[in-house]
Design an enzyme around this catalytic site. Structure first.
Site, mmCIF file in Angstrom:
data_model
loop_
_atom_site.group_PDB
_atom_site.id
_atom_site.type_symbol
_atom_site.label_atom_id
_atom_site.label_comp_id
_atom_site.label_asym_id
_atom_site.label_seq_id
_atom_site.Cartn_x
_atom_site.Cartn_y
_atom_site.Cartn_z
ATOM 1 C CG HIS A 193 -65.749 -100.384 13.723
ATOM 2 N ND1 HIS A 193 -65.004 -100.030 12.637
ATOM 3 C CD2 HIS A 193 -66.395 -99.164 14.258
ATOM 4 C CE1 HIS A 193 -65.044 -98.783 12.677
ATOM 5 N NE2 HIS A 193 -65.932 -98.090 13.552
ATOM 6 C CG HIS A 235 -66.279 -104.475 7.434
ATOM 7 N ND1 HIS A 235 -64.829 -104.579 7.302
ATOM 8 C CD2 HIS A 235 -66.320 -103.205 8.281
ATOM 9 C CE1 HIS A 235 -64.504 -103.475 7.915
ATOM 10 N NE2 HIS A 235 -65.098 -102.806 8.366
#
Length: 271
Positions: A193, A235
Site C-alpha cells: 500500500h 507492517h
C-alpha cells in the site's frame, strides 16, 4: 592371601549393587556393546589411514572452534547496528499497532483505519483506471491512463516479487484480507500500500493540474494510508518507509519507459 580373599568376599556381600534386584544396573546395554564392538571392528579394518583421517579432522575442529567462538563473542559493528535497529523497529511497530485487534487501545477504530487502507489498494485503482480509459475520448487522457495502468501492474509485480524474496512477517499475527491475496500482498516487506500510494501521488502530481490544497491533501492521503498499515499491525515502520522509497523508484521507472500516444492507441485498438 586367604585373609584378603575373605575381605573381598565381605565387601561383595555388603555392596548393595551386587544384590539380584540391582544386577541389571551393573550390566551394560546390549546395544552399546554391539555399537562398541562394531566401532572397534571398523577402526581395526580402517587401519592407520582411518587414524590419520581422524587426527586430521580433530585438528581442523580445534582450529575452527576458537574462530567461531570469537565471532559469536565479538560480533561486528555492522551486526550490532543492524540488530539494534531491528529491535527498535519492532518495538516502535508494536507500540504504534493501536488497532491490531479489538482488544487494542484503539480497537474500535480498526474498521475505519482498514477502510482508509482500502483506498490505497491495487484492485480498486486498476478497476477505476480501466473504467476511465473506456470513457476517455481524448488522446492525452488515454495516454496518461495507459501509463497509469502500466505503473499499477508494475507495482503489483515488483512488490509481490520482493515480498516473496524477503518473506518478512508483520509485528502482529494479522491474517491478510481477500484483496491482499488477490494482489499477492501477503508478507510485510515492503508495504504494498505504501509503495502504491507513493507512486500514485507522485504520478498524479506530475501529470494532473491540481490546486495547491488538493496537492497537499494528496500527499497527506499517501502518508495516512501508509501508516494506517502500521496501526492495524500488518507492517513494520521500516516496511512502510521502504514502500515509499520503492514507490518513488517505480514512478521513475515508468517515466523512463513512458509509452507514447501512438503506442497507447495501438494497445487500445488491440484490446
Amino acid at each position: 592371601m586367604p585373609a584378603s580373599q575373605a575381605r573381598s568376599r565381605a565387601r561383595d556381600r555388603n555392596n548393595v549393587l551386587n544384590r539380584a534386584e540391582f544386577l541389571s544396573l551393573n550390566q551394560p546395554l546390549k546395544g552399546n556393546q554391539e555399537s562398541r564392538s562394531a566401532g572397534r571392528k571398523q577402526s581395526g579394518q580402517a587401519g592407520p589411514a582411518g587414524a590419520q583421517n581422524g587426527s586430521a579432522k580433530e585438528r581442523r575442529q580445534s582450529q575452527q572452534l576458537p574462530e567461531e567462538d570469537c565471532m559469536q563473542l565479538n560480533p561486528s559493528f555492522k551486526g550490532i547496528a543492524f540488530n539494534s535497529l531491528l529491535a527498535i523497529d519492532i518495538c516502535m511497530s508494536k507500540r504504534l499497532g493501536v488497532c491490531a485487534n479489538r482488544a487494542s487501545s484503539w480497537g474500535g477504530a480498526r474498521s475505519m483505519v482498514s477502510l482508509l487502507g482500502i483506498t490505497g489498494h491495487g484492485i480498486p485503482w486498476i478497476a477505476g483506471t480501466l473504467i476511465c480509459l473506456v470513457k476517455s475520448s481524448t488522446l492525452a487522457g488515454q495516454e496518461v491512463l495507459m501509463n497509469l495502468l502500466l505503473a499499477l501492474l508494475l507495482d503489483i509485480m515488483i512488490v509481490a516479487g520482493l515480498q516473496k524474496l524477503a518473506k518478512r512477517k508483520g509485528p502482529y499475527d494479522v491474517t491478510p484480507g481477500l484483496l491482499d491475496y488477490l494482489t499477492m500482498d501477503t508478507y510485510a516487506f515492503p508495504a504494498g500500500h505504501a509503495s502504491r500510494v507513493a507512486m500514485l501521488s507522485k504520478f498524479l502530481l506530475n501529470h494532473l493540474v491540481l490546486a495547491i490544497p488538493l496537492r497537499i491533501l494528496l500527499v497527506l492521503w499517501a502518508l495516512c494510508v501508509g501508516f494506517s498499515r502500521v496501526m492495524i499491525g500488518r507492517h513494520h515502520v521500516t516496511d512502510v518507509l521502504s514502500g515509499f522509497a520503492f514507490g518513488y523508484l517505480q514512478f521513475r521507472l515508468v517515466e523512463l519507459i513512458w509509452m507514447s500516444s501512438n503506442t497507447c492507441q495501438m494497445l487500445i485498438s488491440i484490446w
